[in-house]
Design a protein around this motif. Structure first.
Motif, PDB file in Angstrom:
ATOM      1  N   ALA A   1      45.640 -15.001  50.688  1.00 25.19           N
ATOM      2  CA  ALA A   1      45.740 -16.250  49.931  1.00 25.19           C
ATOM      3  C   ALA A   1      46.903 -16.184  48.945  1.00 25.19           C
ATOM      4  O   ALA A   1      47.461 -17.209  48.578  1.00 25.19           O
ATOM      5  N   TYR A   2      47.268 -14.973  48.516  1.00 26.69           N
ATOM      6  CA  TYR A   2      48.383 -14.807  47.588  1.00 26.69           C
ATOM      7  C   TYR A   2      48.924 -13.392  47.680  1.00 26.69           C
ATOM      8  O   TYR A   2      48.235 -12.465  48.100  1.00 26.69           O
ATOM      9  N   MET A   3      50.176 -13.231  47.313  1.00 23.37           N
ATOM     10  CA  MET A   3      50.855 -11.945  47.173  1.00 23.37           C
ATOM     11  C   MET A   3      51.881 -12.111  46.070  1.00 23.37           C
ATOM     12  O   MET A   3      52.341 -13.222  45.810  1.00 23.37           O
ATOM     13  N   GLY A   4      52.256 -11.032  45.439  1.00 23.44           N
ATOM     14  CA  GLY A   4      53.269 -11.133  44.404  1.00 23.44           C
ATOM     15  C   GLY A   4      53.787  -9.788  43.973  1.00 23.44           C
ATOM     16  O   GLY A   4      53.354  -8.739  44.457  1.00 23.44           O
ATOM     17  N   ILE A   5      54.722  -9.843  43.041  1.00 20.23           N
ATOM     18  CA  ILE A   5      55.347  -8.643  42.502  1.00 20.23           C
ATOM     19  C   ILE A   5      55.212  -8.683  40.983  1.00 20.23           C
ATOM     20  O   ILE A   5      55.484  -9.709  40.360  1.00 20.23           O
ATOM     21  N   VAL A   6      54.794  -7.584  40.410  1.00 19.36           N
ATOM     22  CA  VAL A   6      54.709  -7.456  38.960  1.00 19.36           C
ATOM     23  C   VAL A   6      56.081  -7.024  38.469  1.00 19.36           C
ATOM     24  O   VAL A   6      56.607  -6.002  38.915  1.00 19.36           O
ATOM     25  N   ILE A   7      56.655  -7.809  37.567  1.00 22.73           N
ATOM     26  CA  ILE A   7      57.972  -7.497  37.035  1.00 22.73           C
ATOM     27  C   ILE A   7      57.871  -7.376  35.524  1.00 22.73           C
ATOM     28  O   ILE A   7      57.397  -8.288  34.849  1.00 22.73           O
ATOM     29  N   TRP A   8      58.308  -6.255  35.025  1.00 26.03           N
ATOM     30  CA  TRP A   8      58.325  -6.031  33.588  1.00 26.03           C
ATOM     31  C   TRP A   8      59.738  -6.240  33.089  1.00 26.03           C
ATOM     32  O   TRP A   8      60.700  -5.862  33.723  1.00 26.03           O
ATOM     33  N   MET A   9      59.842  -6.854  31.926  1.00 25.82           N
ATOM     34  CA  MET A   9      61.148  -7.008  31.311  1.00 25.82           C
ATOM     35  C   MET A   9      60.995  -7.027  29.800  1.00 25.82           C
ATOM     36  O   MET A   9      59.910  -7.275  29.273  1.00 25.82           O
ATOM     37  N   ASP A  10      62.094  -6.773  29.130  1.00 30.94           N
ATOM     38  CA  ASP A  10      62.145  -6.794  27.679  1.00 30.94           C
ATOM     39  C   ASP A  10      61.948  -8.223  27.183  1.00 30.94           C
ATOM     40  O   ASP A  10      62.370  -9.176  27.825  1.00 30.94           O
ATOM     41  N   ALA A  11      61.317  -8.383  26.024  1.00 27.41           N
ATOM     42  CA  ALA A  11      61.052  -9.717  25.479  1.00 27.41           C
ATOM     43  C   ALA A  11      62.339 -10.501  25.249  1.00 27.41           C
ATOM     44  O   ALA A  11      62.391 -11.706  25.518  1.00 27.41           O
ATOM     45  N   THR A  12      63.391  -9.841  24.785  1.00 28.74           N
ATOM     46  CA  THR A  12      64.662 -10.564  24.572  1.00 28.74           C
ATOM     47  C   THR A  12      65.242 -11.050  25.890  1.00 28.74           C
ATOM     48  O   THR A  12      65.826 -12.128  25.958  1.00 28.74           O
ATOM     49  N   GLU A  13      65.050 -10.280  26.933  1.00 28.58           N
ATOM     50  CA  GLU A  13      65.509 -10.685  28.257  1.00 28.58           C
ATOM     51  C   GLU A  13      64.670 -11.854  28.777  1.00 28.58           C
ATOM     52  O   GLU A  13      65.189 -12.780  29.405  1.00 28.58           O
ATOM     53  N   ALA A  14      63.368 -11.840  28.491  1.00 32.04           N
ATOM     54  CA  ALA A  14      62.479 -12.903  28.960  1.00 32.04           C
ATOM     55  C   ALA A  14      62.779 -14.234  28.281  1.00 32.04           C
ATOM     56  O   ALA A  14      62.570 -15.294  28.873  1.00 32.04           O
ATOM     57  N   ARG A  15      63.278 -14.205  27.068  1.00 27.87           N
ATOM     58  CA  ARG A  15      63.549 -15.443  26.330  1.00 27.87           C
ATOM     59  C   ARG A  15      64.618 -16.306  26.994  1.00 27.87           C
ATOM     60  O   ARG A  15      64.686 -17.498  26.743  1.00 27.87           O
ATOM     61  N   GLN A  16      65.414 -15.738  27.841  1.00 29.48           N
ATOM     62  CA  GLN A  16      66.442 -16.528  28.515  1.00 29.48           C
ATOM     63  C   GLN A  16      65.849 -17.544  29.494  1.00 29.48           C
ATOM     64  O   GLN A  16      66.537 -18.432  29.963  1.00 29.48           O
ATOM     65  N   PHE A  17      64.551 -17.432  29.780  1.00 32.51           N
ATOM     66  CA  PHE A  17      63.919 -18.338  30.729  1.00 32.51           C
ATOM     67  C   PHE A  17      63.404 -19.617  30.084  1.00 32.51           C
ATOM     68  O   PHE A  17      62.698 -20.394  30.713  1.00 32.51           O
ATOM     69  N   GLY A  18      63.701 -19.835  28.823  1.00 33.41           N
ATOM     70  CA  GLY A  18      63.429 -21.134  28.219  1.00 33.41           C
ATOM     71  C   GLY A  18      62.156 -21.208  27.418  1.00 33.41           C
ATOM     72  O   GLY A  18      61.597 -20.213  26.970  1.00 33.41           O
ATOM     73  N   GLU A  19      61.678 -22.453  27.270  1.00 29.15           N
ATOM     74  CA  GLU A  19      60.575 -22.758  26.362  1.00 29.15           C
ATOM     75  C   GLU A  19      59.261 -22.075  26.736  1.00 29.15           C
ATOM     76  O   GLU A  19      58.443 -21.787  25.884  1.00 29.15           O
ATOM     77  N   HIS A  20      59.008 -21.826  28.002  1.00 25.39           N
ATOM     78  CA  HIS A  20      57.745 -21.244  28.431  1.00 25.39           C
ATOM     79  C   HIS A  20      57.727 -19.726  28.248  1.00 25.39           C
ATOM     80  O   HIS A  20      56.670 -19.101  28.350  1.00 25.39           O
ATOM     81  N   ALA A  21      58.876 -19.136  27.977  1.00 28.83           N
ATOM     82  CA  ALA A  21      58.957 -17.685  27.832  1.00 28.83           C
ATOM     83  C   ALA A  21      58.085 -17.193  26.676  1.00 28.83           C
ATOM     84  O   ALA A  21      57.432 -16.168  26.779  1.00 28.83           O
ATOM     85  N   GLU A  22      58.059 -17.929  25.561  1.00 27.47           N
ATOM     86  CA  GLU A  22      57.284 -17.496  24.402  1.00 27.47           C
ATOM     87  C   GLU A  22      55.798 -17.405  24.724  1.00 27.47           C
ATOM     88  O   GLU A  22      55.108 -16.519  24.234  1.00 27.47           O
ATOM     89  N   ALA A  23      55.298 -18.297  25.545  1.00 25.11           N
ATOM     90  CA  ALA A  23      53.878 -18.264  25.916  1.00 25.11           C
ATOM     91  C   ALA A  23      53.561 -17.006  26.709  1.00 25.11           C
ATOM     92  O   ALA A  23      52.501 -16.398  26.537  1.00 25.11           O
ATOM     93  N   VAL A  24      54.484 -16.578  27.560  1.00 25.04           N
ATOM     94  CA  VAL A  24      54.279 -15.374  28.356  1.00 25.04           C
ATOM     95  C   VAL A  24      54.396 -14.139  27.487  1.00 25.04           C
ATOM     96  O   VAL A  24      53.612 -13.205  27.597  1.00 25.04           O
ATOM     97  N   ILE A  25      55.361 -14.139  26.580  1.00 28.16           N
ATOM     98  CA  ILE A  25      55.576 -12.995  25.704  1.00 28.16           C
ATOM     99  C   ILE A  25      54.387 -12.783  24.778  1.00 28.16           C
ATOM    100  O   ILE A  25      53.983 -11.660  24.505  1.00 28.16           O
ATOM    101  N   ALA A  26      53.767 -13.858  24.328  1.00 26.91           N
ATOM    102  CA  ALA A  26      52.641 -13.774  23.391  1.00 26.91           C
ATOM    103  C   ALA A  26      51.406 -13.176  24.025  1.00 26.91           C
ATOM    104  O   ALA A  26      50.559 -12.647  23.324  1.00 26.91           O
ATOM    105  N   THR A  27      51.254 -13.253  25.341  1.00 29.25           N
ATOM    106  CA  THR A  27      50.039 -12.723  25.980  1.00 29.25           C
ATOM    107  C   THR A  27      50.089 -11.260  26.238  1.00 29.25           C
ATOM    108  O   THR A  27      51.008 -10.593  26.145  1.00 29.25           O
TER     109      THR A  27
END
Length: 170
Positions: free
Chosen positions: A144-170
């Motif tokens: 039903a689903y497959m995926g890849i777990v990707i870890w990245m630095d919070a500063t790097e994640a912020r480049q993905f826009g407004e939704h990045a903060e919600a992901v970083i906070a969790t």
């Protein structure tokens, strides 16, 4: 989580770590040396050798005689991508994960470059690949689903826009 623990145990067995810390402590208390005859590693290594030895070059076949030239072009394109991406190395990495941990994966993506669009093959380590645990097919075609777990630095994640903060906070 249970399958992850079994995979970690299986990697330990391959690496020759067969005894728990408690078992080693009991042996040390008795004055016995820790002796392990690893029969798993040579077997896995021989399977990896078979994987390397039995490789075959990919070949596209024509559906009709008038498509022979097309099939040759497709064969050349596939071989170019596999050679360019060092598929033989990545395939062996995935095979090792399959033989030891029980699951192996490669990701196939495309990216734009100065040459146009490039096909990119990446080995996905077993502990970074997740899938539907109720899947029964070896190729996960029924998952039903497959995926890849990707870890990245919070500063790097912020480049993905407004939704990045919600992901970083969790």
């Amino acid at each position: 989580r249970e399958s992850d623990e079994e995979a970690e145990r299986d990697r330990d067995y391959y690496d020759g770590k067969r005894l728990t810390e408690e078992e080693e402590a009991v042996l040390a208390q008795r004055g016995q040396p820790v002796v392990v005859f690893n029969r798993i590693k040579p077997k896995i290594d021989s399977l990896l050798g078979f994987e390397r030895k039995l490789r075959a070059d990919p070949k596209a076949y024509p559906r009709t005689p008038k498509h022979e030239q097309d099939a040759e072009s497709v064969t050349d394109a596939i071989r170019y991508v596999l050679e360019d991406q060092r598929f033989d190395v990545k395939r062996s990495e995935a095979a090792e994960n399959i033989f030891i941990e029980g699951v192996g994966a490669l990701s196939v993506t495309v990216k734009e470059s100065s040459r146009g669009v490039d096909v990119v093959l990446n080995h996905v380590p077993w502990d970074r690949f997740y899938y539907d645990p109720y899947s029964r097919r070896r190729d996960f075609s029924d998952a039903a689903y497959m995926g890849i777990v990707i870890w990245m630095d919070a500063t790097e994640a912020r480049q993905f826009g407004e939704h990045a903060e919600a992901v970083i906070a969790t």
